[in-house]
Design a protein around this motif. Structure first.
Motif, PDB file in Angstrom:
ATOM      1  N   GLU A 276       4.886  -0.135  -5.577  1.00 24.78           N
ATOM      2  CA  GLU A 276       4.216   0.485  -4.436  1.00 24.78           C
ATOM      3  C   GLU A 276       4.200   2.008  -4.591  1.00 24.78           C
ATOM      4  OE1 GLU A 276       5.649  -2.718  -1.005  1.00 24.78           O
ATOM      5  OE2 GLU A 276       6.727  -0.831  -1.272  1.00 24.78           O
TER       6      GLU A 276
ATOM      7  N   VAL B 200       4.321   5.074  -2.343  1.00 27.16           N
ATOM      8  CA  VAL B 200       4.746   5.314  -0.961  1.00 27.16           C
ATOM      9  C   VAL B 200       4.537   6.782  -0.610  1.00 27.16           C
ATOM     10  CG1 VAL B 200       6.619   5.067   0.700  1.00 27.16           C
ATOM     11  CG2 VAL B 200       6.526   3.557  -1.297  1.00 27.16           C
TER      12      VAL B 200
ATOM     13  N   ALA C 109       0.155  -1.711  -4.232  1.00 25.64           N
ATOM     14  CA  ALA C 109      -0.132  -1.351  -2.839  1.00 25.64           C
ATOM     15  C   ALA C 109       0.214   0.101  -2.573  1.00 25.64           C
ATOM     16  CB  ALA C 109       0.639  -2.250  -1.882  1.00 25.64           C
TER      17      ALA C 109
ATOM     18  N   ILE D  75       1.706   2.438   0.420  1.00 22.95           N
ATOM     19  CA  ILE D  75       2.402   2.475   1.712  1.00 22.95           C
ATOM     20  C   ILE D  75       2.136   3.856   2.310  1.00 22.95           C
ATOM     21  CG2 ILE D  75       4.583   2.175   2.918  1.00 22.95           C
ATOM     22  CD1 ILE D  75       3.545  -0.296   1.340  1.00 22.95           C
ATOM     23  N   TYR D  76       1.463   3.859   3.452  1.00 23.01           N
ATOM     24  CA  TYR D  76       0.882   5.091   3.967  1.00 23.01           C
ATOM     25  C   TYR D  76       1.438   5.406   5.351  1.00 23.01           C
ATOM     26  CZ  TYR D  76      -2.900   8.482   4.868  1.00 23.01           C
ATOM     27  OH  TYR D  76      -3.622   9.613   5.140  1.00 23.01           O
ATOM     28  N   LYS D  77       2.017   6.625   5.481  1.00 20.75           N
ATOM     29  CA  LYS D  77       2.605   7.058   6.750  1.00 20.75           C
ATOM     30  C   LYS D  77       1.869   8.304   7.241  1.00 20.75           C
ATOM     31  CE  LYS D  77       6.785   7.114   4.866  1.00 20.75           C
ATOM     32  NZ  LYS D  77       8.257   7.251   4.720  1.00 20.75           N
TER      33      LYS D  77
ATOM     34  N   THR E 251       2.569  -2.130   9.270  1.00 21.26           N
ATOM     35  CA  THR E 251       3.843  -2.758   8.915  1.00 21.26           C
ATOM     36  C   THR E 251       5.032  -2.196   9.686  1.00 21.26           C
ATOM     37  OG1 THR E 251       4.146  -1.184   7.084  1.00 21.26           O
ATOM     38  CG2 THR E 251       3.063  -3.290   6.577  1.00 21.26           C
TER      39      THR E 251
ATOM     40  N   THR F 154       3.339   3.120   9.996  1.00 26.69           N
ATOM     41  CA  THR F 154       3.278   2.928   8.543  1.00 26.69           C
ATOM     42  C   THR F 154       2.310   1.787   8.268  1.00 26.69           C
ATOM     43  OG1 THR F 154       5.582   3.631   8.255  1.00 26.69           O
ATOM     44  CG2 THR F 154       4.582   2.390   6.450  1.00 26.69           C
ATOM     45  N   TYR F 155       1.458   1.976   7.250  1.00 27.10           N
ATOM     46  CA  TYR F 155       0.451   0.982   6.890  1.00 27.10           C
ATOM     47  C   TYR F 155       0.594   0.591   5.421  1.00 27.10           C
ATOM     48  CZ  TYR F 155      -1.839   2.478  11.215  1.00 27.10           C
ATOM     49  OH  TYR F 155      -2.115   2.783  12.525  1.00 27.10           O
ATOM     50  N   ARG F 156       0.114  -0.597   5.120  1.00 26.97           N
ATOM     51  CA  ARG F 156       0.075  -1.073   3.733  1.00 26.97           C
ATOM     52  C   ARG F 156      -1.376  -1.336   3.344  1.00 26.97           C
ATOM     53  NH1 ARG F 156       3.516  -3.838   0.029  1.00 26.97           N
ATOM     54  NH2 ARG F 156       2.336  -5.169  -1.391  1.00 26.97           N
TER      55      ARG F 156
END
Length: 316
Positions: free
Chosen positions: A66, A68, A107, A109-111, A137, A306-308
């Motif tokens: 991932e 991140v 993937a 992982i987006y904040k 998520t 937070t998104y995936r």
């Protein structure tokens, strides 16, 4: 679009872009991001348009399969300028997903940066997340005081001033976090059975790099320190990073006095006071007592998400 991995040689360009952005805080500058690079190896990205102009940054680490943004920070996401168009992050996600496919990453992982930290409206990335079938998520609940339109609160009003006068509480800004750090550590141990994210040495280092943004405050009663707080100054947002008091300080509500002094005397032009989140288990547990305590100061809720994004998904 061209995606380039950040290198230390790019630090000046990176920090200059962050400083001129509409949605980043000093936490996304290299002096802050890199203090724990041994624990969170950097894999940040710089995005250039077809004319080779730098148009966005993506602070990031790679964790397993991932990417991140960012594993060592509360938030990350695309750093944007006031020239960013609503369509731009759509192209950025396409370019980053292709970069991830070549890297073997499955993937993103987006904040995103919470809206209270934006200097201009900056939700273009949220629309692009929707278009990329992003899955929510984590949803954490922060408690924030709107200082321009505050909810009436006795804990930040005359009551705090009366306690300050009654108990002779003196609030002082200091440069040495070790003056009160043991109070923070003990409070975390007793109340939450945890340890602070930072240690005193790390905070001292970060304060030396960002003396205007990372500030330390103490409250004394009869000459003895009974409370302390670490406040991050993020543009118009005062973020409470740590605060705690001794048993005596709790009896006289010493942290209330610190908050009142910081908000009304030290930074009277601030827009928000962010107490931070009150969650565990990726947001699925909410500490209702902690939220209620923060709301007593007039705080209300702001979301930290937070998104995936699957890199194999096709934008529609």
């Amino acid at each position: 679009m061209r995606v380039k991995r950040y290198t230390p040689a790019d630090s000046g360009i990176w920090d200059d872009f962050v400083g001129k952005s509409k949605n980043a805080t000093f936490l996304l500058k290299r002096g802050y991001m890199d203090y724990h690079v041994d624990r969170f190896p950097d894999h940040s990205l710089m995005i250039y348009d077809d004319t080779d102009n730098l148009v966005a940054l993506l602070p990031a680490t790679v964790r397993g399969n991932e990417l991140v943004s960012h594993a060592g920070l509360t938030y990350g996401g695309f750093v944007m300028t006031d020239r960013t168009s609503g369509v731009d992050p759509l192209a950025w996600f396409d370019a980053v997903k292709e970069y991830c496919r070549r890297l073997g990453v499955a993937a993103i992982i987006y904040k995103p940066v919470p809206h209270i930290y934006h200097r201009q409206p900056a939700d273009e990335d949220l629309y692009a997340l929707f278009r990329n079938d992003a899955r929510l998520t984590v949803r954490n609940l922060a408690t924030v005081i709107d200082l321009h339109n505050p909810v009436p609160s006795s804990r930040l009003g005359k009551r705090a001033l009366k306690r300050q006068r009654r108990y002779g509480i003196e609030v002082e800004e200091v440069d040495d976090v070790t003056l009160f750090w043991d109070i923070i550590v003990e409070d975390r141990r007793v109340r939450h059975n945890t340890v602070p994210v930072h240690n005193a040495g790390e905070l001292a280092l970060l304060h030396s790099r960002f003396p205007s943004e990372i500030r330390f405050f103490t409250a004394r009663s009869e000459g003895t320190i009974v409370a302390g707080a670490v406040i991050y100054i993020c543009g118009g947002v005062l973020h409470l990073q740590y605060a705690a008091c001794t048993a005596e300080g709790k009896d006289i509500y010493a942290t209330d006095v610190i908050y009142h002094d910081v908000i009304f005397n030290r930074f009277p032009g601030a827009a928000y006071f962010d107490f931070g989140t009150s969650n565990e288990d990726a947001g699925r547990f909410l500490n209702a007592g902690m939220v209620a305590h923060k709301e007593e100061f007039g705080g209300r809720s702001v979301i930290y998400d937070t998104y995936r994004v699957e890199v194999t998904s096709i934008q529609q």
